[in-house]
Design an enzyme around this catalytic site. Structure first.
Site, short mmCIF file in Angstrom:
data_model
loop_
_atom_site.label_atom_id
_atom_site.label_comp_id
_atom_site.label_asym_id
_atom_site.label_seq_id
_atom_site.Cartn_x
_atom_site.Cartn_y
_atom_site.Cartn_z
N ASP A 147 -6.09 6.18 0.59
CA ASP A 147 -6.23 4.73 0.44
C ASP A 147 -7.67 4.31 0.73
O ASP A 147 -8.28 4.78 1.70
CB ASP A 147 -5.28 4.02 1.41
CG ASP A 147 -5.13 2.54 1.09
OD1 ASP A 147 -4.03 2.14 0.71
OD2 ASP A 147 -6.12 1.79 1.23
N HIS A 202 0.83 -1.21 0.00
CA HIS A 202 0.00 0.00 0.00
C HIS A 202 0.86 1.26 0.00
O HIS A 202 0.35 2.34 -0.19
CB HIS A 202 -0.94 0.01 1.22
CG HIS A 202 -2.04 -0.99 1.10
ND1 HIS A 202 -3.34 -0.64 0.83
CD2 HIS A 202 -2.02 -2.35 1.19
CE1 HIS A 202 -4.09 -1.74 0.77
NE2 HIS A 202 -3.31 -2.79 1.00
N1 UPG Z 1 8.93 -5.73 -3.00
C1 UPG Z 1 10.25 -5.57 -3.30
N2 UPG Z 1 11.15 -6.38 -2.68
C2 UPG Z 1 10.81 -7.33 -1.78
C3 UPG Z 1 9.44 -7.50 -1.49
C4 UPG Z 1 8.52 -6.68 -2.11
O1 UPG Z 1 10.65 -4.72 -4.12
O2 UPG Z 1 11.70 -8.02 -1.27
C5 UPG Z 1 7.94 -4.81 -3.61
C6 UPG Z 1 7.27 -5.37 -4.83
O3 UPG Z 1 8.02 -5.07 -5.99
C7 UPG Z 1 5.93 -4.65 -4.80
C8 UPG Z 1 5.65 -4.50 -3.32
O4 UPG Z 1 6.90 -4.56 -2.66
O5 UPG Z 1 6.06 -3.36 -5.35
C9 UPG Z 1 4.77 -5.61 -2.78
O6 UPG Z 1 3.46 -5.42 -3.22
P1 UPG Z 1 2.54 -6.60 -3.78
O7 UPG Z 1 3.20 -7.30 -4.87
O8 UPG Z 1 1.23 -5.99 -4.14
O9 UPG Z 1 2.42 -7.62 -2.60
P2 UPG Z 1 2.02 -7.50 -1.03
O10 UPG Z 1 3.12 -6.92 -0.29
O11 UPG Z 1 1.61 -8.86 -0.64
O12 UPG Z 1 0.74 -6.53 -1.08
C10 UPG Z 1 -0.48 -6.45 -0.37
C11 UPG Z 1 -1.43 -7.67 -0.48
C12 UPG Z 1 -1.78 -7.93 -1.95
C13 UPG Z 1 -2.43 -6.67 -2.55
C14 UPG Z 1 -1.48 -5.50 -2.36
C15 UPG Z 1 -2.07 -4.19 -2.87
O13 UPG Z 1 -0.84 -8.81 0.12
O14 UPG Z 1 -2.64 -9.05 -2.07
O15 UPG Z 1 -2.74 -6.87 -3.92
O16 UPG Z 1 -1.14 -5.33 -0.98
O17 UPG Z 1 -3.28 -3.92 -2.25
#
Ligand code: UPG
Length: 462
Positions: A117, A19
């Site tokens: 949000d 988020h």
């Molecule tokens: N990321 C990194 N490096 C890491 C881990 C994550 O760069 O080691 C970044 C990734 O590229 C992305 C973000 O962090 O930009 C992660 O976001 P996302 O892929 O959406 O996963 P979640 O962290 O699981 O996000 C939560 C929910 C998911 C939802 C999202 C947006 O778990 O289901 O779609 O939020 O609402």
């Protein structure tokens, strides 16, 4: 020289990197378009990744103003029931939102609009009203899941009927959604997830529009039903402004994964990551080891075993078996802790992405044209997986079910990774998605136009 004053926009994200990341991107995109941007972040954060990235982002983007919303401690935190800390934080930010009005009035420049949000809409709406400024919702998920959230109040009032009899949910005017794709928490009225979604969905009609990290081509028929046919009449316009452009994250030293990737052949590596807040069980880790050991492809596995990064203290050797590490040392790389995913996906060595289908990850895969093997774990992820499959960006094996409900066997994982890495039609589809995503954000593209229109419609106060 132009004398037009730039609009001043406050951004209010909720919790978790999923988020927060889209707000960093949006902040940079708005600043590039000459807006004054104030980012409001809640303190303390749940994860270390959030606090680290907030500091680094502000350090490298000094033109972005920053305000901190100090959270008031919650009585719920003392409760011993295991509640998802990110959901608790959504709630806690909402409970502390009365501090937002005074905080925003401390800013010397009057505000033109607030981008908020989805999970904070209900409590923020009266503040925007008091300030006489428009409030835009920001939804960080797929359009399909947004429509389900918008329909949540109707679902909540008909739960018995849905729970007992239905195999699908039919939102009038939209394609039916399989009941098995609906997160169980949304159907449980006592669950904090359901109450957050229902309360905030009721506030959606008060928003000027819903900004979304997607693009017209990706969700064409859904957007047409919602925006043109107005099948959910109370919903404000959905404003696709993505994929939100990756912002440059400065390199913090030379991470070993960079040099490792440099030495791998083109499209030979499958990248495995389940985002920043999904833990993999020990049993599932064992099966994934088996699949990766047998499969002929190289791999880069971003391994997380706890929901919150601060709790993740184990070394690779504590989690993975010696035999797996020994047998795969020449073809695999294990990453622990944060790695810059947008940079990894952009690397020519990456040929496929095994993902939980967090929506940010999906838009990053779209931007780079990397084919996805969808392995949804919870929340919006099954609904997102279907959207990704329909757009031609990914494969989804429905039998794998939710992460916690089924341990997927090593042979199944191996078989699907082979399909991911060898399916030429899928690769072609992913390339097309990449091409369309780039067209959307280029000057005059669909997403670029939508964002410019929003900015131009915001009235600058004097
Ligand atoms: N990321 C990194 N490096 C890491 C881990 C994550 O760069 O080691 C970044 C990734 O590229 C992305 C973000 O962090 O930009 C992660 O976001 P996302 O892929 O959406 O996963 P979640 O962290 O699981 O996000 C939560 C929910 C998911 C939802 C999202 C947006 O778990 O289901 O779609 O939020 O609402």
């Amino acid at each position: 020289m132009s004398t037009t004053k730039p609009p001043h926009i406050a951004l209010l994200p909720s919790a978790g990197m999923g988020h927060l990341m889209p707000y960093f991107r949006l902040a940079v995109m708005l600043a590039k378009r000459n807006c004054v941007v104030t980012l409001v972040t809640a303190q303390p954060t749940v994860s270390a990744a959030e606090s680290d990235h907030i500091s680094s982002f502000l350090h490298h983007n000094p033109e972005i103003n920053h305000l901190e919303l100090q959270l008031t401690p919650s009585s719920q935190q003392a409760d011993s029931a295991p509640v998802d800390p990110f959901f608790l934080q959504f709630d806690l930010i909402s409970q502390s939102i009365h501090l937002l009005g005074p905080l925003l009035s401390s800013s010397s420049l009057p505000l033109s609009a607030m981008f908020v949000d989805f999970v904070l809409l209900a409590k923020t709406a009266p503040i925007a009203k008091d300030l006489h400024i428009p409030m835009y919702a920001v939804s960080t998920t797929s359009v399909q899941f947004l429509s389900l959230m918008a329909y949540a109040p109707v679902l909540a009032s008909n739960l018995t009927e849905f729970n007992t009899a239905s195999t699908e949910i039919k939102i009038p005017g939209l394609p039916p959604m399989a009941m098995s794709s609906i997160p169980p928490a949304l159907l449980d009225p006592s669950h904090i997830f359901a109450s957050i979604i229902v309360a905030n969905a009721q506030a959606l009609p008060g928003a000027e529009g819903i900004l979304m990290n997607t693009f017209e081509w990706f969700h064409e028929s859904m957007l047409s039903a919602l925006n043109k046919d107005r099948v959910m009449a109370s919903l404000p316009p959905i404003l696709p402004i993505g994929p939100l452009e990756p912002y440059h994250i400065p390199r913090d030293g030379d991470h070993f994964y960079r040099s490792w990737l440099e030495n791998q052949p083109s499209e030979s590596v499958v990248y495995i990551s389940f985002g920043n807040r999904t833990a993999m069980s020990q049993d599932q880790v064992r099966e994934l080891e088996k699949g990766l050991e047998k499969v002929g492809w190289r791999f880069c596995w971003n391994l997380k075993t706890t929901k919150v990064d601060k709790d993740d203290h184990d070394d690779v050797e504590d989690i993975l078996s010696d035999i797996f590490l020994k047998r795969t040392k020449n073809k695999g790389l294990i990453i622990r802790g944060w790695a810059d995913q947008q940079e990894i996906l952009a690397h020519p060595a990456i040929g496929g992405f095994v993902s939980h289908c967090g929506w940010n990850s999906m838009m990053e895969a779209a931007w780079q044209g990397v084919p996805v093997l969808a392995w949804p774990q919870h929340g919006d992820q099954k609904v997102n997986a279907k959207a990704v499959e329909e757009a031609g960006l990914g494969l989804w094996e429905r039998d794998w079910d939710w992460g916690l409900d089924r341990i997927v066997k090593g042979e199944e994982i191996e078989r699907k990774i082979v399909e991911l890495m060898t399916d030429e039609k899928l690769r072609e589809g992913a390339r097309k998605v990449r091409e369309e995503s780039r067209k959307a954000v280029e000057s005059g593209g669909s997403s670029d136009r939508v964002l410019n229109n929003v900015i131009n419609s915001v009235v600058v106060p004097f």
